[in-house]
Write an enzyme that holds these catalytic residues in place. Structure first.
Site, mmCIF file in Angstrom:
data_model
loop_
_atom_site.group_PDB
_atom_site.id
_atom_site.type_symbol
_atom_site.label_atom_id
_atom_site.label_comp_id
_atom_site.label_asym_id
_atom_site.label_seq_id
_atom_site.Cartn_x
_atom_site.Cartn_y
_atom_site.Cartn_z
ATOM 1 N N ASP A 11 0.811 -1.219 0.000
ATOM 2 C CA ASP A 11 0.000 0.000 0.000
ATOM 3 C C ASP A 11 0.849 1.276 0.000
ATOM 4 O O ASP A 11 2.021 1.269 0.388
ATOM 5 C CB ASP A 11 -0.883 0.036 1.253
ATOM 6 N N ASP A 12 0.185 2.355 -0.370
ATOM 7 C CA ASP A 12 0.641 3.739 -0.176
ATOM 8 C C ASP A 12 1.690 4.230 -1.174
ATOM 9 O O ASP A 12 2.225 5.324 -1.017
ATOM 10 C CB ASP A 12 1.158 3.984 1.257
ATOM 11 N N HIS A 62 -6.347 3.191 -3.788
ATOM 12 C CA HIS A 62 -6.228 3.462 -2.342
ATOM 13 C C HIS A 62 -6.586 4.919 -2.059
ATOM 14 O O HIS A 62 -6.020 5.548 -1.177
ATOM 15 C CB HIS A 62 -4.800 3.125 -1.898
ATOM 16 N N HIS A 66 -5.356 9.659 0.343
ATOM 17 C CA HIS A 66 -5.195 8.930 1.594
ATOM 18 C C HIS A 66 -5.705 9.698 2.805
ATOM 19 O O HIS A 66 -5.164 9.599 3.912
ATOM 20 C CB HIS A 66 -3.715 8.543 1.792
ATOM 21 N N HIS A 156 3.712 -2.349 3.086
ATOM 22 C CA HIS A 156 3.750 -0.998 2.512
ATOM 23 C C HIS A 156 5.012 -0.787 1.681
ATOM 24 O O HIS A 156 6.121 -0.986 2.185
ATOM 25 C CB HIS A 156 3.683 0.055 3.625
HETATM 26 ZN ZN LIG Z 1 -2.686 3.261 3.275
#
Ligand SMILES: [Zn+2]
Length: 191
Positions: A11-12, A62, A66, A156
């Site tokens: 993620d991210d 996502h 965020h 991540h």
């Molecule tokens: Zn995230």
């Protein structure tokens, strides 16, 4: 013949510093994963985003920037999902098929918007907790040892605030070898 699968997710990102290193490790291990990308990060690093896609990994939305799902108006929350999807579609030429809410915090209007965009909502079964004060390599490795067949695993690749992809990368190659030794095959999320 084992068909025990696990679903690795990152993620991210995309993150110009860390995502390429994660991609290199996955490539060396012949492993495919799913990347839940932040729309504005994809806009800032479109070539990197395309590299993820071209390597055969799956891409999920996502949101655009965020923001925490609970602390914005419904209109803004829906826009976060839609703008995230559009940013990825613009860069990749295909729409993401998965959506994961920031911080795993589900909100009905955002899940609804994701489904309108053709995205399936995906959370996780086990977190590496590769962030914050617990995000040191040794602890990450210990938590990942608990992965079992069928699990969706949260990690991540994006530094975004307090994530520790530097720590994750220290143990990622060993983690992938352990999965292989245990007969657990990383696979793309089923669409
Ligand atoms: Zn995230």
């Amino acid at each position: 013949m084992s068909t025990d699968r696990v679903y690795l997710t990152f993620d991210d990102g995309p993150d110009p510093e860390w995502t390429p290193r994660v991609l290199d490790v996955l490539e060396q291990a012949h492993v495919k994963a799913t990347f839940f990308a932040i729309g504005q990060h994809a806009q800032r690093a479109p070539d990197l985003m395309r590299r993820i896609h071209a390597a055969g990994h799956a891409v999920g939305n996502h949101t655009f920037s965020h923001r925490h799902p609970w602390f914005m108006s419904q209109r803004t929350a829906r826009a976060q999902v839609r703008d995230g999807a559009n940013a990825l579609s613009d860069v990749l030429g295909v729409a993401p098929r998965f959506y994961r809410p920031p911080h795993g915090r589900q909100r009905a209007c955002m899940s609804d918007e994701a489904q309108r965009c053709g995205e399936q909502v995906v959370l996780w079964d086990i977190s590496a907790v590769d962030w914050g004060p617990l995000g040191a390599a040794e602890g990450i490795a210990k938590r990942l040892d608990a992965v079992k067949s069928g699990d969706v695993v949260l990690m991540h690749d994006g530094r975004n605030q307090h994530n520790r992809p530097d720590q994750l990368l220290q143990i990622l190659p060993l983690f992938l070898r352990k999965l292989s030794d245990r007969g657990l095959q990383p696979a793309l999320l089923p669409a």
